[in-house]
Design a protein around this motif. Sequence first.
Motif, PDB file in Angstrom:
ATOM      1  N   ARG A 292      46.974 119.649 143.601  1.00 43.72           N
ATOM      2  CA  ARG A 292      47.213 119.298 145.006  1.00 43.72           C
ATOM      3  C   ARG A 292      48.495 119.927 145.521  1.00 43.72           C
ATOM      4  N   ASP A 296      48.682 122.428 148.684  1.00 44.65           N
ATOM      5  CA  ASP A 296      49.557 122.158 149.835  1.00 44.65           C
ATOM      6  C   ASP A 296      50.511 123.327 150.083  1.00 44.65           C
ATOM      7  N   ARG A 299      48.556 126.179 151.637  1.00 42.11           N
ATOM      8  CA  ARG A 299      48.259 125.928 153.043  1.00 42.11           C
ATOM      9  C   ARG A 299      49.482 126.110 153.930  1.00 42.11           C
ATOM     10  N   ARG A 300      50.644 125.673 153.434  1.00 40.68           N
ATOM     11  CA  ARG A 300      51.880 125.850 154.213  1.00 40.68           C
ATOM     12  C   ARG A 300      52.188 127.330 154.398  1.00 40.68           C
TER      13      ARG A 300
END
Length: 395
Positions: A292, A296, A299-300
């Motif tokens: 995860r 994350d 995606r950032r």
Amino acid sequence: MPTRLTRYILAEILKIFVVALIALTLLILLIGVGRTLLREGLGPLAIVQLLPYLLPVSLQFAFPATALFAVSCVYGRMAGDGEVATVKASGISPLRLLQPAFIFAFLLSPFAVYISDLAVSWGRPGINRVVMLSIEDIVYRKMRSQHSYTDDGFSIHVRNVNGKKLEYPTVTISSGGVPIKFEAREGQLVLDAESEQLMLKLVDSRWVRGESLQIFAPGPTEYPIPLSDSPDGEDQESTRPGDLPLRVIGTERLRQDARTHEAAGELAAQTSFSILTSRYEEIVDGKGRERRAELDASRRRLMRLKIAPWRRWAEGFSCFFFVLIGAPLAMISRTSDYWTTFGRCFLPTLLMYYPLFILGLNQAKDGAIPPYGVWLGNVALGAIGMILVNRVRRY
């Protein structure tokens, strides 16, 4: 008459713009050199090497301010001296007087985008590289005066410095979250510019890692201290999106999108396998948490890659929107004094644009608004500028 008037206004704007740009760029250069000199302790040769990289960074900030200063001075003086009233009495609309300023700013903005792109993709990495290649001199200069040096990656404390020899150095290096501590009878630092590493040469040393591991190394030993995350300078995946040039952002965004989909697939597969094997603890701990975190982070980075082009163009075209407010506002103010007119135009623009720009940027990074939300400050200036232009039309 309009053509001659247009040439006259453009000439006045360009004359003031060039002089103000040179003065402001030199001022920013001096401030930039002074800050770097005080912070890093660079020598004279490094300062000279730093200047070419500081130039686009200085121009990046100078363009909007000098464009606003030039048009506010020209139109404020024309209105204060009654030239605008004279032109209007001859049957020429005041809007015709604003056209040269808008054309000038519109043509300047793409060049400002290029300078902004050059500043972040070439200027700032170049500054960091000059500082990195001067790290040996910087470290020795600070240790001679303070007997210590501290950086993000390592710290050094010495009893004394004799030439290049460090007497009884204590060196702490952060490595993977677990610091390594070196104590030695003497040592030396040598820069390996090719591999971008600082070689720590020790004699009769003791290595301590964590609380349990200790190694005694009699005689000479060496340990490399990396100074760059990507020595070859070509690893775009590890490069901050804000430091990538516009020409490669599109390609890198596609690659990052693929990496994000891959990370999401791996997380889904790992979660499904944990459910099938009734290992529910793996979903919230261990590998599940690690997957995860990777998703994350991916995606950032993807979001920042989407924002970077919009941000670059928004910063460049701030020149046009500054002028869109400054030119009509200066004409309405009717003040011949340069600094009074500039203050009336610049302070409201500054206080409105940059808070809205930062707000749009932060909201876009959080995903609350689309990437083009970084144009929030430009749009606000444009709306106010159109109101002022409409007021000039009824001047």
